[in-house]
Design a protein around this motif. Structure first.
Motif: not given
Length: 343
Positions: A116, A119-120
């Motif tokens: 997470r 990717t964010d």
């Protein structure tokens, strides 16, 4: 399991340990297995918080064949917050992960949290949510649910599960916070206070199979006291006069009205010397003045603290466009921790 030990790992995993000797071999192996399933290099900072069951000796034994395992030994039992901070002081990765040593957290969920963050870019902290808790005792489940709601409403950081130790952070967030006392329960609130963007993901939870829980119902009362500290810290740390002075005005205002009304009564010829209302008015005014004075003293202390070069009052990021010649790596935000000097 033996792996090459990177000089600068991508991920630093911090685990506070207190009397968990039975769980340590399984814990270390499961963390190694979980991290081998993803591409990021890692180190494991196992912080022994003054254990008396041989945990320190077991960590030395395990570290002999695992260069990525870094045991840290505290001189005595200082508590979970101090153990976490001892680990945070030594992390080297760009991501930091925390979890408990009792194996109720699932190490195989660590890559989920790291993915997470990878990717964010809009997330700085990923907090685990034990959606299906396996605690058998109602004495732990019910107070936890109540505490989660109270903490969320009072701090403005809405999470289902503040008590889940499995969390992942970007390194700058960890560098900006300091833990002491029992503030480990409020890391999301502290992270928000230094600008972290927080999200929550469901993670697995297991019942304890070995060792003894170190938690009791008495910690509910400590949580309430620590919550008062956190709310004050988040809202009034840089403006103590607004806290103490505001309370002082609320006390002094009715006291002043009472004394004014009694003065009018005195001028009209009535006796006020034996009336309890006179004592109440005087006490309210005195307490109000004391609170305002405390707020002023707090403001002076904050001014001295920041002028002497204390902790940053704010954290900022400067964006340098890719076409700037001074740009070393295009498209990256440059973090700047700044101190706002008081004139």
């Amino acid at each position: 399991m033996t792996t090459a030990f990177p000089s600068t790992p991508d991920v630093s995993i911090v685990v506070p340990i207190y009397n968990e000797v039975e769980n340590l071999p399984d814990l270390v192996e499961r963390i190694a297995h979980a991290m081998s399933a993803q591409p990021l290099s890692f180190e494991l900072l196992a912080v022994d918080d003054g254990s008396r069951d041989g945990s320190a000796d077991k960590l030395r034994e395990l570290a002999a064949t695992r260069p990525w395992l870094r045991p840290v030994f505290l001189a005595r039992n200082y508590g979970q917050s101090s153990a976490l901070q001892a680990g945070f002081d030594r992390v080297r990765g760009r991501y930091v992960v925390t979890l408990d040593a009792d194996l109720q957290n699932e190490p195989d969920d660590i890559p989920l949290l790291l993915a997470r963050l990878e990717t964010d870019p809009g997330v700085d902290m990923v907090s685990g949510w034990r959606k299906d808790r396996q605690d058998a005792e109602l004495s732990r489940k019910l107070p936890s649910r109540i505490a989660n709601r109270i903490i969320s409403r009072t701090t403005g950081v809405y999470l289902h599960d503040y008590g889940c130790a499995l969390k992942a952070y970007r390194r700058p967030i960890i560098d900006r916070i300091r833990l002491y006392g029992e503030l480990h329960r409020f890391i999301p609130s502290l992270a928000k206070d230094v600008g972290a963007r927080i999200t929550e993901v469901p993670v697995r939870h297991h019942a304890r199979t070995r060792g003894v829980s170190n938690y009791g119902i008495d910690r509910t009362f400590r949580v309430i006291l620590d919550l008062i500290l956190i709310v004050f810290f988040m809202r009034y740390r840089q403006r103590p006069l607004h806290a103490f002075g505001g309370l002082g005005l609320w006390l002094a205002a009715p006291g002043g009205l009472i004394l004014t009304w009694l003065l009018v009564q005195k001028l009209l010829g009535e006796s006020i010397g034996g009336r309890p209302l006179l004592l109440a008015g005087v006490m309210l005014v005195l307490m109000g003045v004391q609170m305002i004075a405390a707020g002023l003293i707090g403001e002076l202390l904050m001014r001295v603290y920041h002028e002497a070069g204390g902790a940053a009052q704010f954290h900022a990021q400067e964006y340098v466009p890719a076409n700037r010649p001074e740009r070393a790596e295009p498209g990256v935000l440059v973090a700047q921790d700044a101190i706002d000097k008081v004139a």
